[in-house]
Write a protein that holds these residues in place. Structure first.
Motif, mmCIF file in Angstrom:
data_model
loop_
_atom_site.group_PDB
_atom_site.id
_atom_site.type_symbol
_atom_site.label_atom_id
_atom_site.label_comp_id
_atom_site.label_asym_id
_atom_site.label_seq_id
_atom_site.Cartn_x
_atom_site.Cartn_y
_atom_site.Cartn_z
ATOM 1 N N SER A 187 -0.104 15.983 -17.141
ATOM 2 C CA SER A 187 1.290 15.931 -16.705
ATOM 3 C C SER A 187 2.161 15.202 -17.718
ATOM 4 C CB SER A 187 1.388 15.240 -15.340
ATOM 5 O OG SER A 187 0.773 16.006 -14.338
ATOM 6 N N ASP A 191 5.215 17.132 -19.536
ATOM 7 C CA ASP A 191 6.563 16.560 -19.408
ATOM 8 C C ASP A 191 7.240 16.467 -20.773
ATOM 9 O OD1 ASP A 191 6.386 16.341 -16.689
ATOM 10 O OD2 ASP A 191 6.053 14.169 -16.648
ATOM 11 N N CYS A 194 8.226 20.004 -21.804
ATOM 12 C CA CYS A 194 9.379 20.502 -21.033
ATOM 13 C C CYS A 194 10.688 19.927 -21.556
ATOM 14 C CB CYS A 194 9.213 20.144 -19.559
ATOM 15 S SG CYS A 194 8.024 21.182 -18.676
ATOM 16 N N GLU A 195 10.637 18.724 -22.077
ATOM 17 C CA GLU A 195 11.849 18.069 -22.569
ATOM 18 C C GLU A 195 12.496 18.881 -23.699
ATOM 19 O OE1 GLU A 195 14.771 15.035 -22.693
ATOM 20 O OE2 GLU A 195 13.231 15.520 -21.212
#
Length: 238
Positions: A187, A191, A194-195
């Motif tokens: 995760s 994350d 995804c940023e």
């Protein structure tokens, strides 16, 4: 003294809203505008969904979380590097698949082979096309040290080169996070990935590895190294 007969005071009391202290649950509530959007049924019905766009037809969709996974020695790095260079050079196709994008900027981040070998591969691949040095291709290479690459990639994007496609080769050498068989660790990795898409609107193409063994399973996503959280993040896999 100024409100004789308390006329204004009484009006204020009549219109006052009773104070209701917040409960502990209410005090903790916070809507994440950077994560969620809200759309009611009427708005959704009136809005036409955008069709999925291809960067390379049937190979790479636009603004998707994509991963290329395979066994060791299957030429994954050459594949994604040649794909990126074809896009940057304005080629009409990539190994027979039509390129739909024009003037595409590509940032290739090497975390495995180092600058010398990366440069050798670049020169081998550029001989295959009429390479034009259009300024659409940028590559950065990490030394053998184990570091998180995220801040450095953000720095290059914000200060030097804004890509339409970000290629990270490979996922597992891009971070100091270990034990990617645990969802909590994966995760943290997803994350960070995804940023890039959320902040810059760039398409992501990453390179993964298959777990050792399991050849009898064939080419299936479940063979990719990483917990189920990584598979859930992937929107397009090769």
């Amino acid at each position: 003294r100024d409100d004789k007969g308390l006329v204004e005071t009484n009006k204020a009391l009549e219109n006052a809203t009773p104070y209701k202290p917040k409960t502990k649950v209410e005090e903790k509530l916070h809507f994440r505008k950077d994560v969620f959007t809200i759309m009611m049924d009427k708005e959704a019905s009136e809005k036409t969904p955008e069709p999925m766009e291809w960067i390379v037809e049937n190979v790479l969709p636009k603004e998707q979380n994509s991963v290329l996974a395979g066994t060791t020695g299957s030429k994954k790095s050459y594949y994604v590097m040649q794909l990126g260079m074809c896009l940057a050079n304005g080629e009409s196709d990539f190994i027979g698949n039509r390129i739909m994008a024009n003037n595409f900027k590509v940032l290739y981040v090497d975390t495995e082979i180092g600058q010398k070998e990366l440069l050798r591969r670049y020169h081998r691949l550029k001989k295959l096309v009429d390479w034009k040095d259009k300024g659409n291709w940028c590559m950065m290479s990490k030394s053998g040290r184990t570091v998180d690459i995220w801040d450095s990639v953000h720095y290059v994007i914000q200060n030097q080169f804004m890509p339409d496609l970000l290629i990270i080769d490979s996922l597992y050498n891009s971070t100091t996070i270990t034990a990617l068989d645990k969802s909590t660790n994966v995760s943290k990795l997803t994350d960070e990935l995804c940023e890039f898409k959320d902040r810059y609107g760039t398409t992501m193409l990453t390179v993964g590895h298959f777990n050792k063994g399991g050849n009898e399973m064939g080419l299936v996503l479940e063979r990719m190294n990483g917990a189920s959280q990584l598979q859930n993040w992937v929107e397009w896999d090769i």
